[in-house]
Design a protein around this motif. Structure first.
Motif, PDB file in Angstrom:
ATOM      1  N   UNK A 122       0.825  -1.209   0.000  1.00 41.14           N
ATOM      2  CA  UNK A 122       0.000   0.000   0.000  1.00 41.14           C
ATOM      3  C   UNK A 122       0.860   1.261   0.000  1.00 41.14           C
ATOM      4  N   UNK A 123       1.936   1.252   0.775  1.00 35.27           N
ATOM      5  CA  UNK A 123       2.830   2.410   0.817  1.00 35.27           C
ATOM      6  C   UNK A 123       3.480   2.636  -0.546  1.00 35.27           C
ATOM      7  N   UNK A 124       3.928   1.559  -1.173  1.00 36.76           N
ATOM      8  CA  UNK A 124       4.537   1.691  -2.500  1.00 36.76           C
ATOM      9  C   UNK A 124       3.507   2.158  -3.528  1.00 36.76           C
ATOM     10  N   UNK A 125       2.279   1.662  -3.397  1.00 35.48           N
ATOM     11  CA  UNK A 125       1.216   2.106  -4.299  1.00 35.48           C
ATOM     12  C   UNK A 125       0.934   3.597  -4.101  1.00 35.48           C
ATOM     13  N   UNK A 126       0.898   4.033  -2.850  1.00 34.81           N
ATOM     14  CA  UNK A 126       0.661   5.446  -2.564  1.00 34.81           C
ATOM     15  C   UNK A 126       1.760   6.316  -3.172  1.00 34.81           C
ATOM     16  N   UNK A 127       3.007   5.835  -3.114  1.00 36.99           N
ATOM     17  CA  UNK A 127       4.116   6.583  -3.706  1.00 36.99           C
ATOM     18  C   UNK A 127       3.941   6.702  -5.217  1.00 36.99           C
ATOM     19  N   UNK A 128       3.490   5.610  -5.852  1.00 36.62           N
ATOM     20  CA  UNK A 128       3.250   5.652  -7.294  1.00 36.62           C
ATOM     21  C   UNK A 128       2.110   6.600  -7.640  1.00 36.62           C
ATOM     22  N   UNK A 129       1.058   6.584  -6.833  1.00 39.73           N
ATOM     23  CA  UNK A 129      -0.087   7.469  -7.055  1.00 39.73           C
ATOM     24  C   UNK A 129       0.323   8.934  -6.874  1.00 39.73           C
ATOM     25  N   UNK A 130       1.137   9.189  -5.849  1.00 43.39           N
ATOM     26  CA  UNK A 130       1.628  10.553  -5.627  1.00 43.39           C
ATOM     27  C   UNK A 130       2.454  11.034  -6.818  1.00 43.39           C
ATOM     28  N   UNK A 131       3.224  10.132  -7.410  1.00 43.89           N
ATOM     29  CA  UNK A 131       4.037  10.493  -8.574  1.00 43.89           C
ATOM     30  C   UNK A 131       3.140  10.885  -9.754  1.00 43.89           C
ATOM     31  N   UNK A 132       2.077  10.116  -9.976  1.00 43.67           N
ATOM     32  CA  UNK A 132       1.141  10.429 -11.058  1.00 43.67           C
ATOM     33  C   UNK A 132       0.470  11.777 -10.802  1.00 43.67           C
ATOM     34  N   UNK A 143       1.675  19.148 -15.449  1.00 47.52           N
ATOM     35  CA  UNK A 143       1.373  18.982 -16.878  1.00 47.52           C
ATOM     36  C   UNK A 143       2.551  18.339 -17.624  1.00 47.52           C
ATOM     37  N   UNK A 144       3.162  17.385 -16.938  1.00 44.63           N
ATOM     38  CA  UNK A 144       4.311  16.669 -17.511  1.00 44.63           C
ATOM     39  C   UNK A 144       3.785  15.459 -18.281  1.00 44.63           C
ATOM     40  N   UNK A 145       3.252  15.730 -19.458  1.00 42.07           N
ATOM     41  CA  UNK A 145       2.577  14.682 -20.220  1.00 42.07           C
ATOM     42  C   UNK A 145       3.540  13.650 -20.793  1.00 42.07           C
ATOM     43  N   UNK A 146       4.760  14.038 -21.079  1.00 40.07           N
ATOM     44  CA  UNK A 146       5.735  13.101 -21.637  1.00 40.07           C
ATOM     45  C   UNK A 146       6.072  11.996 -20.639  1.00 40.07           C
ATOM     46  N   UNK A 147       6.350  12.374 -19.401  1.00 39.99           N
ATOM     47  CA  UNK A 147       6.681  11.363 -18.386  1.00 39.99           C
ATOM     48  C   UNK A 147       5.461  10.507 -18.023  1.00 39.99           C
ATOM     49  N   UNK A 148       4.296  11.131 -18.029  1.00 41.64           N
ATOM     50  CA  UNK A 148       3.080  10.355 -17.771  1.00 41.64           C
ATOM     51  C   UNK A 148       2.861   9.341 -18.878  1.00 41.64           C
ATOM     52  N   UNK A 149       3.107   9.749 -20.107  1.00 43.29           N
ATOM     53  CA  UNK A 149       2.957   8.829 -21.232  1.00 43.29           C
ATOM     54  C   UNK A 149       3.935   7.666 -21.127  1.00 43.29           C
ATOM     55  N   UNK A 150       5.142   7.935 -20.665  1.00 44.43           N
ATOM     56  CA  UNK A 150       6.133   6.865 -20.500  1.00 44.43           C
ATOM     57  C   UNK A 150       5.642   5.824 -19.490  1.00 44.43           C
ATOM     58  N   UNK A 151       5.046   6.316 -18.389  1.00 41.61           N
ATOM     59  CA  UNK A 151       4.508   5.391 -17.387  1.00 41.61           C
ATOM     60  C   UNK A 151       3.381   4.552 -17.978  1.00 41.61           C
ATOM     61  N   UNK A 152       2.489   5.195 -18.709  1.00 43.90           N
ATOM     62  CA  UNK A 152       1.362   4.482 -19.314  1.00 43.90           C
ATOM     63  C   UNK A 152       1.820   3.461 -20.343  1.00 43.90           C
ATOM     64  N   UNK A 153       2.844   3.811 -21.115  1.00 40.32           N
ATOM     65  CA  UNK A 153       3.380   2.885 -22.115  1.00 40.32           C
ATOM     66  C   UNK A 153       4.047   1.685 -21.443  1.00 40.32           C
ATOM     67  N   UNK A 154       4.797   1.952 -20.373  1.00 43.35           N
ATOM     68  CA  UNK A 154       5.441   0.858 -19.630  1.00 43.35           C
ATOM     69  C   UNK A 154       4.399  -0.090 -19.063  1.00 43.35           C
TER      70      UNK A 154
END
Length: 278
Positions: A240-250, A257-268
């Motif tokens: 849960x803590x690791x998930x929260x960290x990932x959610x905070x990053x998103x 408005x960092x769409x490039x890095x968000x797209x990289x996460x979605x592609x991965x």
């Protein structure tokens, strides 16, 4: 083979249906007379009772109770078993179960068939529930290899896919792919319910496959969710803590408005997801 099923709910009843269809003689135990009656009427078992003494000739016993009841149930049935009888369980958390139950019964093997539905009880029992499902066994250093092989053979006869691993490793793995999703799904539903009545009403009307898929496990049996959190607490909190960290990053990426890095996460994630689906 004479097989005992203690706990005639979805999992226990479904095990009984498939194993009896293979010619095994099935002895079912339930706390409720009505469950025994239904199991007999549906021909799910050969014999059903609220009394554990019918297990005295069984070779293998599946304990299909909630996690909190596994050890007390084993203590209750031990006086009625032959010393060579194999006992296994179907709980979704393994380390605390194995640590306790292996001290109660030398021929105990932790087990976890990873199959189920949103329904529960004997009425939900069905054939072929375990086809293509993972079936994990978690022996410890004192477990009889022969007992593991016999249970593995049963899993294969159900057309399940058996895995052998350490109980602690099992609990960490299922915290990611089973227990965490329940809590995430629960949080999704809770968050939706917090919005204004007008918005919530429209959301309910518009909800389709996306919401159905992501909310399904959070809308399941509350008792199972509590047992996951209580008995796999450390590993669930870790995930849960690791998930929260990932959610905070998103959240941070969207705020910036960092769409490039968000797209990289979605592609991965698009590439990674199929590897989790057997």
């Amino acid at each position: 083979m004479k097989i005992g099923i203690v706990g005639l709910g979805l999992i226990g009843g479904s095990l009984a249906i498939d194993l009896r269809s293979q010619g095994h003689q099935i002895f079912g135990i339930s706390r409720k007379e009505i469950t025994c009656k239904i199991a007999l009427e549906r021909k799910i078992v050969d014999l059903a009772s609220t009394n554990s003494n019918i297990l005295n000739e069984t070779e293998i016993v599946f304990v299909c109770t909630p996690i909190k009841a596994i050890a007390p149930t084993i203590e209750q049935i031990i006086p009625h078993l032959h010393s060579q009888t194999i006992i296994t369980d179907v709980g979704s958390v393994k380390q605390p179960v194995v640590e306790t139950c292996s001290q109660l019964w030398a021929n105990f093997v932790g087990g976890h068939p990873m199959a189920g539905t949103a329904e529960s009880g004997i009425e939900a029992a069905q054939s072929n529930l375990f086809v293509d499902a993972s079936y994990v066994f978690t022996p410890d250093k004192n477990t009889s290899p022969e007992a593991v092989e016999r249970l593995k053979a049963i899993a294969l006869s159900l057309n399940a896919v058996p895995y052998i691993c350490d109980a602690k490793i099992h609990d960490r793995a299922v915290s990611w792919i089973s227990h965490l999703p329940v809590m995430v799904s629960t949080s999704l539903i809770t968050s939706c319910l917090s919005d204004e009545p007008e918005i919530l009403q429209l959301a309910k009307q518009l909800a389709s496959s996306g919401f159905r898929d992501t909310s399904r496990v959070g809308g399941g049996n509350p008792e199972l969710g509590i047992m996951m959190a209580k008995y796999n607490r450390a590993e669930l909190l870790r995930s849960l803590v690791k998930y929260r960290q990932s959610l905070d990053k998103v959240i941070t990426l969207i705020e910036a408005e960092n769409w490039d890095n968000l797209e990289q996460i979605l592609q991965t994630n698009q590439q990674a997801r199929p590897k989790f689906l057997n």
